[in-house]
Design a protein around this motif. Structure first.
Motif, mmCIF file in Angstrom:
data_model
loop_
_atom_site.group_PDB
_atom_site.id
_atom_site.type_symbol
_atom_site.label_atom_id
_atom_site.label_comp_id
_atom_site.label_asym_id
_atom_site.label_seq_id
_atom_site.Cartn_x
_atom_site.Cartn_y
_atom_site.Cartn_z
ATOM 1 N N ALA A 7 55.422 -26.903 -89.761
ATOM 2 C CA ALA A 7 54.762 -25.643 -89.993
ATOM 3 C C ALA A 7 56.369 -24.291 -89.624
ATOM 4 C CB ALA A 7 53.699 -25.309 -90.007
ATOM 5 N N GLY A 11 57.550 -23.788 -92.716
ATOM 6 C CA GLY A 11 56.748 -22.450 -92.627
ATOM 7 C C GLY A 11 58.167 -21.188 -92.093
ATOM 8 N N GLY A 12 58.881 -21.306 -90.844
ATOM 9 C CA GLY A 12 59.365 -20.444 -91.004
ATOM 10 C C GLY A 12 60.229 -19.829 -91.555
ATOM 11 N N LEU A 15 59.556 -17.865 -95.021
ATOM 12 C CA LEU A 15 58.726 -16.459 -94.318
ATOM 13 C C LEU A 15 60.372 -15.995 -93.826
ATOM 14 C CD1 LEU A 15 56.087 -15.834 -93.808
ATOM 15 C CD2 LEU A 15 56.374 -15.900 -90.902
ATOM 16 N N TYR A 45 62.041 -15.473 -88.724
ATOM 17 C CA TYR A 45 61.991 -17.272 -88.453
ATOM 18 C C TYR A 45 62.024 -17.363 -86.871
ATOM 19 C CZ TYR A 45 63.576 -22.188 -88.138
ATOM 20 O OH TYR A 45 63.483 -23.645 -88.402
ATOM 21 N N ALA A 48 58.094 -16.441 -86.192
ATOM 22 C CA ALA A 48 57.189 -17.801 -86.832
ATOM 23 C C ALA A 48 57.589 -19.362 -86.313
ATOM 24 C CB ALA A 48 57.732 -17.882 -88.050
ATOM 25 N N TRP A 51 54.884 -18.263 -83.050
ATOM 26 C CA TRP A 51 53.446 -18.018 -83.591
ATOM 27 C C TRP A 51 53.335 -19.588 -83.959
ATOM 28 C CZ3 TRP A 51 48.956 -16.203 -83.455
ATOM 29 C CH2 TRP A 51 48.157 -16.899 -84.192
ATOM 30 N N VAL A 52 53.907 -20.561 -84.042
ATOM 31 C CA VAL A 52 53.040 -21.768 -84.612
ATOM 32 C C VAL A 52 53.331 -22.577 -83.321
ATOM 33 C CG1 VAL A 52 53.885 -23.988 -85.050
ATOM 34 C CG2 VAL A 52 54.922 -22.463 -86.592
ATOM 35 N N TRP A 62 48.526 -22.124 -89.781
ATOM 36 C CA TRP A 62 49.599 -22.621 -91.308
ATOM 37 C C TRP A 62 48.672 -21.067 -91.379
ATOM 38 C CZ3 TRP A 62 52.979 -24.825 -93.731
ATOM 39 C CH2 TRP A 62 53.397 -26.118 -92.814
ATOM 40 N N LEU A 65 50.576 -17.794 -90.754
ATOM 41 C CA LEU A 65 51.942 -18.360 -92.105
ATOM 42 C C LEU A 65 51.509 -17.342 -93.079
ATOM 43 C CD1 LEU A 65 53.827 -21.207 -90.939
ATOM 44 C CD2 LEU A 65 54.787 -18.858 -90.078
ATOM 45 N N ALA A 69 53.105 -14.198 -94.509
ATOM 46 C CA ALA A 69 53.847 -14.415 -96.421
ATOM 47 C C ALA A 69 53.523 -13.516 -97.492
ATOM 48 C CB ALA A 69 53.604 -15.943 -96.851
#
Length: 86
Positions: A7, A11-12, A15, A45, A48, A51-52, A62, A65, A69
């Motif tokens: 993630a 995910g970062g 995003l 980034y 994110a 945050w994760v 998740w 994110l 998004a």
């Protein structure tokens, strides 16, 4: 832990890329929007990734994110729609 790492990296990155493209929707000249989007994507980034690993669970990471998004996807849709018309 593997889910959080995926993630954070994937995910970062996604995003940050969405934030970079969404910056083109701002009322600025195209070169300024591109540079501003690139600079802003680094902050997005980093936020994110933080945050994760700060979230209580991988599911919340998740979900956070995905929630972040959504508005970026809407902004990107306006940019992509405008690009197709011109």
């Amino acid at each position: 832990m593997v889910s959080r790492i995926v993630a954070a990296i994937g995910g970062g990155y996604a995003l940050g890329a969405l934030a970079s493209v969404a910056a083109l929707a701002l009322p600025a000249s195209r070169p300024q929007a591109v540079i501003g989007g690139m600079l802003g994507s680094f902050a997005v980034y980093a936020a994110a990734v933080i945050w994760v690993f700060a979230a209580r669970s991988a599911t919340r990471a998740w979900a956070g994110l995905a929630l972040a998004a959504l508005p970026l996807l809407l902004a990107c849709a306006t940019v992509w729609g405008a690009g197709a018309a011109s």
